[in-house]
Design a protein around this motif. Structure first.
Motif, PDB file in Angstrom:
ATOM      1  N   GLU A 209      12.528 -10.725  -1.578  1.00  0.00           N
ATOM      2  CA  GLU A 209      13.118  -9.601  -2.314  1.00  0.00           C
ATOM      3  C   GLU A 209      12.081  -8.941  -3.219  1.00  0.00           C
ATOM      4  OE1 GLU A 209      17.671 -11.400  -2.746  1.00  0.00           O
ATOM      5  OE2 GLU A 209      16.170 -11.875  -4.250  1.00  0.00           O
ATOM      6  N   ALA A 210      11.234  -9.775  -3.801  1.00  0.00           N
ATOM      7  CA  ALA A 210      10.198  -9.234  -4.690  1.00  0.00           C
ATOM      8  C   ALA A 210       9.252  -8.328  -3.911  1.00  0.00           C
ATOM      9  CB  ALA A 210       9.421 -10.375  -5.348  1.00  0.00           C
ATOM     10  N   PHE A 211       8.895  -8.759  -2.701  1.00  0.00           N
ATOM     11  CA  PHE A 211       7.995  -7.943  -1.877  1.00  0.00           C
ATOM     12  C   PHE A 211       8.669  -6.628  -1.503  1.00  0.00           C
ATOM     13  CE2 PHE A 211       6.041  -6.813   2.267  1.00  0.00           C
ATOM     14  CZ  PHE A 211       4.757  -6.604   1.812  1.00  0.00           C
ATOM     15  N   THR A 212       9.941  -6.713  -1.087  1.00  0.00           N
ATOM     16  CA  THR A 212      10.689  -5.504  -0.715  1.00  0.00           C
ATOM     17  C   THR A 212      10.762  -4.540  -1.900  1.00  0.00           C
ATOM     18  OG1 THR A 212      11.986  -6.847   0.803  1.00  0.00           O
ATOM     19  CG2 THR A 212      12.865  -4.686   0.254  1.00  0.00           C
ATOM     20  N   ALA A 213      10.992  -5.085  -3.086  1.00  0.00           N
ATOM     21  CA  ALA A 213      11.091  -4.234  -4.275  1.00  0.00           C
ATOM     22  C   ALA A 213       9.754  -3.545  -4.573  1.00  0.00           C
ATOM     23  CB  ALA A 213      11.533  -5.078  -5.475  1.00  0.00           C
ATOM     24  N   LEU A 214       8.666  -4.312  -4.487  1.00  0.00           N
ATOM     25  CA  LEU A 214       7.333  -3.738  -4.723  1.00  0.00           C
ATOM     26  C   LEU A 214       7.066  -2.599  -3.748  1.00  0.00           C
ATOM     27  CD1 LEU A 214       4.935  -6.806  -5.143  1.00  0.00           C
ATOM     28  CD2 LEU A 214       5.347  -5.024  -6.829  1.00  0.00           C
ATOM     29  N   ARG A 215       7.393  -2.884  -2.494  1.00  0.00           N
ATOM     30  CA  ARG A 215       7.091  -1.930  -1.446  1.00  0.00           C
ATOM     31  C   ARG A 215       7.944  -0.675  -1.583  1.00  0.00           C
ATOM     32  NH1 ARG A 215       7.808  -2.718   4.725  1.00  0.00           N
ATOM     33  NH2 ARG A 215       6.365  -1.081   5.380  1.00  0.00           N
ATOM     34  N   GLY A 216       9.227  -0.887  -1.880  1.00  0.00           N
ATOM     35  CA  GLY A 216      10.114   0.254  -2.050  1.00  0.00           C
ATOM     36  C   GLY A 216       9.653   1.136  -3.203  1.00  0.00           C
ATOM     37  N   PHE A 217       9.235   0.483  -4.294  1.00  0.00           N
ATOM     38  CA  PHE A 217       8.764   1.230  -5.460  1.00  0.00           C
ATOM     39  C   PHE A 217       7.518   2.043  -5.104  1.00  0.00           C
ATOM     40  CE2 PHE A 217       6.523   1.864  -9.421  1.00  0.00           C
ATOM     41  CZ  PHE A 217       7.544   2.201 -10.304  1.00  0.00           C
ATOM     42  N   ALA A 218       6.600   1.416  -4.389  1.00  0.00           N
ATOM     43  CA  ALA A 218       5.366   2.107  -4.005  1.00  0.00           C
ATOM     44  C   ALA A 218       5.681   3.324  -3.129  1.00  0.00           C
ATOM     45  CB  ALA A 218       4.429   1.146  -3.275  1.00  0.00           C
ATOM     46  N   ARG A 219       6.596   3.134  -2.191  1.00  0.00           N
ATOM     47  CA  ARG A 219       6.949   4.232  -1.286  1.00  0.00           C
ATOM     48  C   ARG A 219       7.630   5.365  -2.041  1.00  0.00           C
ATOM     49  NH1 ARG A 219       9.349   2.204   4.471  1.00  0.00           N
ATOM     50  NH2 ARG A 219       7.336   1.859   5.440  1.00  0.00           N
ATOM     51  N   ASN A 220       8.614   5.008  -2.869  1.00  0.00           N
ATOM     52  CA  ASN A 220       9.374   6.037  -3.571  1.00  0.00           C
ATOM     53  C   ASN A 220       8.506   6.824  -4.535  1.00  0.00           C
ATOM     54  OD1 ASN A 220      11.639   5.262  -2.218  1.00  0.00           O
ATOM     55  ND2 ASN A 220      12.400   3.917  -3.852  1.00  0.00           N
ATOM     56  N   HIS A 221       7.491   6.186  -5.074  1.00  0.00           N
ATOM     57  CA  HIS A 221       6.641   6.868  -6.043  1.00  0.00           C
ATOM     58  C   HIS A 221       5.320   7.300  -5.435  1.00  0.00           C
ATOM     59  CE1 HIS A 221       9.622   4.838  -8.495  1.00  0.00           C
ATOM     60  NE2 HIS A 221       9.353   5.718  -9.435  1.00  0.00           N
ATOM     61  N   ASN A 222       5.235   7.158  -4.092  1.00  0.00           N
ATOM     62  CA  ASN A 222       4.051   7.601  -3.380  1.00  0.00           C
ATOM     63  C   ASN A 222       2.773   6.995  -3.957  1.00  0.00           C
ATOM     64  OD1 ASN A 222       2.848   8.943  -1.303  1.00  0.00           O
ATOM     65  ND2 ASN A 222       2.581  10.863  -2.457  1.00  0.00           N
ATOM     66  N   ARG A 223       2.858   5.699  -4.220  1.00  0.00           N
ATOM     67  CA  ARG A 223       1.682   5.018  -4.771  1.00  0.00           C
ATOM     68  C   ARG A 223       1.273   3.886  -3.848  1.00  0.00           C
ATOM     69  NH1 ARG A 223       3.049   3.133 -10.570  1.00  0.00           N
ATOM     70  NH2 ARG A 223       0.960   2.280 -10.361  1.00  0.00           N
ATOM     71  N   LYS A 224       0.037   3.434  -3.994  1.00  0.00           N
ATOM     72  CA  LYS A 224      -0.428   2.323  -3.172  1.00  0.00           C
ATOM     73  C   LYS A 224       0.240   1.029  -3.618  1.00  0.00           C
ATOM     74  CE  LYS A 224      -5.156   3.780  -2.240  1.00  0.00           C
ATOM     75  NZ  LYS A 224      -6.530   3.291  -2.268  1.00  0.00           N
ATOM     76  N   LEU A 225       0.560   0.222  -2.622  1.00  0.00           N
ATOM     77  CA  LEU A 225       1.204  -1.056  -2.912  1.00  0.00           C
ATOM     78  C   LEU A 225       0.344  -1.897  -3.865  1.00  0.00           C
ATOM     79  CD1 LEU A 225       3.543  -2.888  -2.289  1.00  0.00           C
ATOM     80  CD2 LEU A 225       2.462  -3.508  -0.129  1.00  0.00           C
ATOM     81  N   VAL A 226      -0.951  -1.929  -3.620  1.00  0.00           N
ATOM     82  CA  VAL A 226      -1.819  -2.771  -4.450  1.00  0.00           C
ATOM     83  C   VAL A 226      -1.893  -2.225  -5.880  1.00  0.00           C
ATOM     84  CG1 VAL A 226      -3.998  -1.630  -3.829  1.00  0.00           C
ATOM     85  CG2 VAL A 226      -3.992  -4.045  -4.490  1.00  0.00           C
ATOM     86  N   ASP A 227      -1.797  -0.905  -6.039  1.00  0.00           N
ATOM     87  CA  ASP A 227      -1.814  -0.329  -7.394  1.00  0.00           C
ATOM     88  C   ASP A 227      -0.531  -0.664  -8.146  1.00  0.00           C
ATOM     89  OD1 ASP A 227      -4.294   0.683  -6.912  1.00  0.00           O
ATOM     90  OD2 ASP A 227      -3.611   2.718  -6.445  1.00  0.00           O
ATOM     91  N   VAL A 228       0.589  -0.604  -7.426  1.00  0.00           N
ATOM     92  CA  VAL A 228       1.861  -0.985  -8.049  1.00  0.00           C
ATOM     93  C   VAL A 228       1.799  -2.460  -8.452  1.00  0.00           C
ATOM     94  CG1 VAL A 228       4.336  -1.305  -7.642  1.00  0.00           C
ATOM     95  CG2 VAL A 228       3.200   0.777  -6.842  1.00  0.00           C
ATOM     96  N   ALA A 229       1.247  -3.285  -7.561  1.00  0.00           N
ATOM     97  CA  ALA A 229       1.137  -4.718  -7.844  1.00  0.00           C
ATOM     98  C   ALA A 229       0.291  -4.962  -9.092  1.00  0.00           C
ATOM     99  CB  ALA A 229       0.536  -5.442  -6.639  1.00  0.00           C
ATOM    100  N   LEU A 230      -0.827  -4.254  -9.197  1.00  0.00           N
ATOM    101  CA  LEU A 230      -1.685  -4.397 -10.386  1.00  0.00           C
ATOM    102  C   LEU A 230      -0.940  -3.946 -11.637  1.00  0.00           C
ATOM    103  CD1 LEU A 230      -5.196  -3.204  -9.148  1.00  0.00           C
ATOM    104  CD2 LEU A 230      -4.630  -5.444 -10.124  1.00  0.00           C
ATOM    105  N   GLY A 231      -0.171  -2.874 -11.508  1.00  0.00           N
ATOM    106  CA  GLY A 231       0.608  -2.380 -12.639  1.00  0.00           C
ATOM    107  C   GLY A 231       1.602  -3.417 -13.121  1.00  0.00           C
ATOM    108  N   VAL A 232       2.240  -4.092 -12.169  1.00  0.00           N
ATOM    109  CA  VAL A 232       3.218  -5.129 -12.519  1.00  0.00           C
ATOM    110  C   VAL A 232       2.516  -6.287 -13.247  1.00  0.00           C
ATOM    111  CG1 VAL A 232       4.687  -6.923 -11.527  1.00  0.00           C
ATOM    112  CG2 VAL A 232       4.877  -4.567 -10.716  1.00  0.00           C
ATOM    113  N   ILE A 233       1.370  -6.691 -12.737  1.00  0.00           N
ATOM    114  CA  ILE A 233       0.649  -7.825 -13.328  1.00  0.00           C
ATOM    115  C   ILE A 233       0.134  -7.481 -14.725  1.00  0.00           C
ATOM    116  CG2 ILE A 233      -1.447  -9.245 -13.120  1.00  0.00           C
ATOM    117  CD1 ILE A 233      -1.040  -8.948 -10.026  1.00  0.00           C
ATOM    118  N   GLU A 234      -0.351  -6.255 -14.873  1.00  0.00           N
ATOM    119  CA  GLU A 234      -0.961  -5.877 -16.147  1.00  0.00           C
ATOM    120  C   GLU A 234       0.039  -5.208 -17.085  1.00  0.00           C
ATOM    121  OE1 GLU A 234      -4.288  -3.626 -14.763  1.00  0.00           O
ATOM    122  OE2 GLU A 234      -5.385  -5.426 -14.151  1.00  0.00           O
TER     123      GLU A 234
END
Lengths: 245, 257
Positions: A209-234
């Motif tokens: 579910e966490a992966f799906t949420a990350l991916r959905g967020f990246a898609r909806n906001h037109n951002r890279k998955l890895v950038d969203v992931a870094l944003g979450v971590i930081e």
């Protein structure tokens, strides 16, 4: 009137156009590879697909898969360490196992575990750049039988798109930069795993579910998955689907 | 291939280019158990110069304020150049650190002027023709950068690049292991691989970050410290965290399951 062949052709065109669309400047390689394994499952009637890349020590690592379930990831890894995927990577040629029950001696540990998970056949296709093999695409089916020549050709084309995507990520396709590209791609995967953990804890989700949420967020906001992931971590970006705790 | 180097410099003996085991052994010996000080960095940089067709190497690490600081180099001249790069805040090493990926510049003269004008100006007369920068990182955990300097403007070959990446990963591992008594070989083989267990370690690191509201670097250290103080494998502790059998609590000396 559409027959099966027509529908399939349309699906294929749609898939490749979709993949081509992602190959724009500064695209998200993790998202590309994720779409690719999902296309494999859809177009090739597979039950699961995984894409593995070799690191600089020559061990294969799962970079994208249609499942985040730990026990299936273990199966991919086992195939990479002691199974058809490794043979495919070493020889640079497709390895077809139309019936896992027929391979009691060879890859017995892998074959046993794969059958326990309900799979009956497996196909491994190489990711090739000229003479160099950088990884393999793995397809698991729940039925026995070799994939048709047409399906294998589609699978290989999808594997080739993955290779191009990985190597073009920074418009550097020269072979000396290859290991560097692979290193970046593999590190992106580690970042995503770390972010999945943060999100799983904060929003009380399981890893899938966490992966799906990350991916959905990246898609909806037109951002890279890895950038969203870094944003979450930081803690820089709003956590996707953050539940009140 | 021994004898005279392709770049005209006497080639150092590099018998182990094809032997990861030997490189690991040499690195392990060079790392020892002391902290990341200048002598430690100089030893590791010397390994790079011995094993690769480069004439200089330097290590810069991230300070608490998230700035790069030069720790050490294979020789003083390289240390000076590295310090200039870090002070200016531009150059291949800074870019590798910021972009979280290797930055390979086989012909510095052709590209540096437009990409890093101040650094390029500072390099004038330094006889540096190529630079290869490798971030010291594990996912989002960033520790610093390893910079390799070559006199001739020439790319590293595939196997050479693989060796450089292996060294940078080994340095990363060593930095993450600071304070542990774990043997280098043990950790080298199991920490940075892609197995299901290391996936869980990465996921658990993220969960500990959220449980304690700390940085990702600190979360990794906490996870490892817990495993060592309980005489358990980190992979097993990570599995417990991911399965939610174990939580880390703020303000608790002993974490309860």
């Amino acid at each position: 009137m559409h027959d099966q062949g027509m529908i399939r052709q349309e699906q294929l065109v749609e898939a490749f156009v979709g993949l081509a669309d992602t190959l724009v400047a500064d695209f998200d390689v993790v998202e590309l590879l994720q779409r690719l394994v999902e296309d494999c499952v859809r177009l090739l009637d597979a039950a699961a697909a995984g894409l593995l890349l070799a690191d600089q020590r020559g061990s294969l690592q799962v970079l994208a898969s249609t499942t985040e379930q730990a026990r299936l990831l273990e199966l991919f890894q086992l195939e990479a360490d002691k199974g058809p995927c490794l043979a495919c990577f070493r020889t640079g040629a497709p390895v077809l196992v139309p019936d896992l029950a027929d391979h009691p001696g060879r890859w017995s540990q892998f074959a046993t575990k794969a059958r326990q998970e309900g799979f009956a056949s497996v196909h491994a296709l190489p990711l090739r750049l000229r003479t160099q093999v950088i990884g393999a695409l793995n397809l698991f089916h729940t039925h026995t039988g070799a994939m048709t020549a047409d399906d294998l050709a589609v699978g290989q084309a999808l594997a080739d798109v993955a290779t191009i995507g990985i190597l073009q990520q920074r418009a550097v396709a020269r072979s000396h930069a290859l290991s560097g590209q692979l290193q970046s791609a593999l590190n992106s995967r580690v970042i995503i795993e770390q972010a999945k953990g943060v999100l799983a804890e904060r929003a009380n989700l399981d890893m899938d579910e966490a992966f799906t949420a990350l991916r959905g967020f990246a898609r909806n906001h037109n951002r890279k998955l890895v950038d969203v992931a870094l944003g979450v971590i930081e803690g820089r970006s709003p956590t996707p689907d953050r539940a009140p705790s | 291939v021994n004898g005279t180097g392709r770049d005209g410099f006497p080639a150092p003996p590099r018998p182990a280019m094809s032997s990861p085991e030997r490189i690991s052994a040499v690195l392990g010996a060079a790392m020892g158990h002391d902290g990341p000080d200048a002598a430690w960095a100089a030893r590791l940089c010397q390994v790079c110069v011995d094993f690769l067709p480069v004439q200089g190497a330097a290590i810069a690490l991230m300070s608490k304020a998230h700035h790069l600081q030069t720790v050490g180099a294979s020789k003083d001249a390289i240390l000076g150049i590295e310090q200039i790069q870090v002070t200016l805040g531009e150059g291949p090493g800074v870019e590798a650190f910021d972009s979280r990926g290797p930055v390979l510049v086989p012909d510095l003269g052709a590209t540096a002027g437009s990409r890093w004008p101040m650094f390029a100006a500072a390099l004038t007369g330094s006889a540096i023709g190529a630079m290869f920068a490798f971030p010291l990182e594990l996912g989002a955990i960033r520790l610093g950068v390893l910079d390799l300097y070559r006199h001739q403007p020439e790319a590293l070959s595939g196997p050479e690049l693989a060796t450089a990446l292996r060294v940078s990963q080994a340095v990363t591992t060593s930095l993450l292991e600071q304070g542990d008594d774990a043997r280098f070989d043990e950790v080298h083989g199991s920490w940075l691989d892609g197995s299901a267990s290391s996936r869980e370690v990465n996921q658990a690191t993220g969960m500990v970050l959220a449980q304690l509201d700390i940085s990702i670097e600190e979360a990794y250290v906490r996870l490892r410290a817990y495993a060592f103080s309980h005489n358990r494998l980190v992979a097993d502790v990570a599995a417990d965290v991911v399965a939610r059998r174990l939580r880390f609590h703020p303000h608790a000396e002993k974490d309860a399951g």
